[in-house]
Design an enzyme around this catalytic site. Sequence first.
Site, PDB file in Angstrom:
ATOM      1  N   SER A 199      15.542  15.767 -33.098  1.00  0.00           N
ATOM      2  CA  SER A 199      17.013  15.767 -33.026  1.00  0.00           C
ATOM      3  C   SER A 199      17.513  14.675 -32.079  1.00  0.00           C
ATOM      4  CB  SER A 199      17.507  17.119 -32.510  1.00  0.00           C
ATOM      5  OG  SER A 199      17.197  18.130 -33.421  1.00  0.00           O
ATOM      6  N   GLY A 258      17.905  16.306 -43.384  1.00  0.00           N
ATOM      7  CA  GLY A 258      19.232  16.931 -43.323  1.00  0.00           C
ATOM      8  C   GLY A 258      20.045  16.382 -42.166  1.00  0.00           C
ATOM      9  N   SER A 272      25.657  25.779 -36.697  1.00  0.00           N
ATOM     10  CA  SER A 272      24.818  24.676 -37.179  1.00  0.00           C
ATOM     11  C   SER A 272      25.130  23.424 -36.384  1.00  0.00           C
ATOM     12  CB  SER A 272      25.090  24.420 -38.661  1.00  0.00           C
ATOM     13  OG  SER A 272      24.703  23.107 -39.000  1.00  0.00           O
ATOM     14  N   ASP A 299      14.153  26.577 -36.153  1.00  0.00           N
ATOM     15  CA  ASP A 299      13.053  25.825 -36.774  1.00  0.00           C
ATOM     16  C   ASP A 299      11.687  26.416 -36.439  1.00  0.00           C
ATOM     17  OD1 ASP A 299      14.878  24.122 -37.882  1.00  0.00           O
ATOM     18  OD2 ASP A 299      14.630  22.544 -36.385  1.00  0.00           O
ATOM     19  N   LYS A 331      16.802  25.602 -45.608  1.00  0.00           N
ATOM     20  CA  LYS A 331      16.086  24.547 -44.878  1.00  0.00           C
ATOM     21  C   LYS A 331      15.306  23.696 -45.883  1.00  0.00           C
ATOM     22  CE  LYS A 331      17.565  25.575 -40.819  1.00  0.00           C
ATOM     23  NZ  LYS A 331      18.519  24.661 -40.170  1.00  0.00           N
ATOM     24  N   ARG A 374      12.645  29.215 -46.448  1.00  0.00           N
ATOM     25  CA  ARG A 374      11.554  29.577 -45.528  1.00  0.00           C
ATOM     26  C   ARG A 374      11.313  31.081 -45.459  1.00  0.00           C
ATOM     27  NH1 ARG A 374      12.598  24.907 -40.875  1.00  0.00           N
ATOM     28  NH2 ARG A 374      11.542  23.263 -42.048  1.00  0.00           N
ATOM     29  N   ARG A 379       7.250  22.161 -41.695  1.00  0.00           N
ATOM     30  CA  ARG A 379       7.015  23.248 -40.737  1.00  0.00           C
ATOM     31  C   ARG A 379       6.182  24.377 -41.355  1.00  0.00           C
ATOM     32  NH1 ARG A 379       9.594  20.997 -36.602  1.00  0.00           N
ATOM     33  NH2 ARG A 379      11.697  20.200 -36.936  1.00  0.00           N
TER      34      ARG A 379
END
Length: 426
Positions: free
Chosen positions: A20, A91, A164, A312, A339, A343, A385
């Site tokens: 990030s 994203g 978010s 995450d 995601k 997930r 992930r």
Amino acid sequence: MNINRIKSLKGSIHIPGDKSISHRGIMLGALANGKTEINHFLQGADCLSTISCFQKLGIDIVNSKNSVLIEGKGLHGLLPSKEILDVGNSGTTTRLLSGILAGQSFITTLNGDASIQKRPMNRIITPLTQMGAKIESLNNNGCTPLKITGSPLKGIHYHSPIASAQVKSCILLAGLYADSPTSVTEPFVSRNHTELMSSSFGAEITVQNTTVTIDPDPTLEGQKIDVPGDISSAAFFIVAGLIIPNSEIIIKNVGINPTRDGILKVCKDMGANIKLENIHTSNGELIADIIVSTSSLTGTVIEGSIIPTLIDEIPIIAVLACFAKGTTVIKDAQELKVKESNRIDVMVRNLTAMGADISATDDGMIIKGGKPLHGAVINSDFDHRIAMAFSIAALNAESETEILGIECINISYPDFFTDLNNLIQK
Ligand code: S3P
């Protein structure tokens, strides 16, 4: 990739840079005046997508691996791209860049891979349209490809239905180009790297509870940024150190920003042997060395305001819960469905294949820990992930595990297996 049970993990490890923070360094560096130098930049495919998009928008960026140098051209220095911008699997690139492009005086089209083309973009189209932007989802499905016609923007106060950071950051970056201050209120606080970094570049940011406000038209000045290790990548080694017998690992220089540290709280709640040392701050970000050793764990409930601080990490937390006594309940995590893969479905399907007692709920999952895992064929659904979470699960499963689509690990952690192999005791 085939993976078998190992005996133990020992040693120390330096985790690659935070994804990030690396993205935001490129974006704000491009919009600042003069040079920005980013050290310990994450060389993962997602962050390389951000670099290539900004190069196509006329910014000189030299990536020499150890550091990245950006020749910023100021808030109004971007040029139209001759090509469609390729955001790859990212994203963060898609949503944050859309906010910036909404305030330009030219048209841009952006698109990405098959996964990105399914991810919801109405969550940014709605607020950006309220600000006066013109954004078209070219397939009329609320996803990329997006055609963004830069327009004069007005400041708004947006009440986001979801916590978010990508939505919040998109709006704040568009707010740089608005005619008055722009505010975003979230149901819970999401990661605040955009706020911290834009303040250090010279933007005026105020934060009150879950509301962030940015003033328009600041003069941003290039900075030197040292990116901390990514706690979302460290999470795989934290869990590995806790669930593999006779293990002790030191994970160095990891970002423990309170908007990202939910995994540490959950591990402590579950009874983990986990310690922080050498706690310090750099570029406004809190950093520490994390020491973990094999632990006897109990299940827990994970819900509410902690969810955005570990969103995450939920795939690897689900693996952790399989090795804990009792039940772990994960709630309020419907965001997992949108995601890089769904997930909830992918974790439940693959952990069930390994023998776990896990069931999906509408907004999370329930795991009854303590059933030993066995090897299985795992389809990662090309989600980095997921691939890493099952690589760790496989290290403490009874027979061999085969993981399909392992290459996707390049998205956030190209050297994952080299780093893991360095810790494995033969
Ligand atoms: C990110 C925010 C989170 C996270 C993603 C990175 C960011 O997404 O899942 O990996 O850099 O802002 P959301 O904002 O969609 O929750």
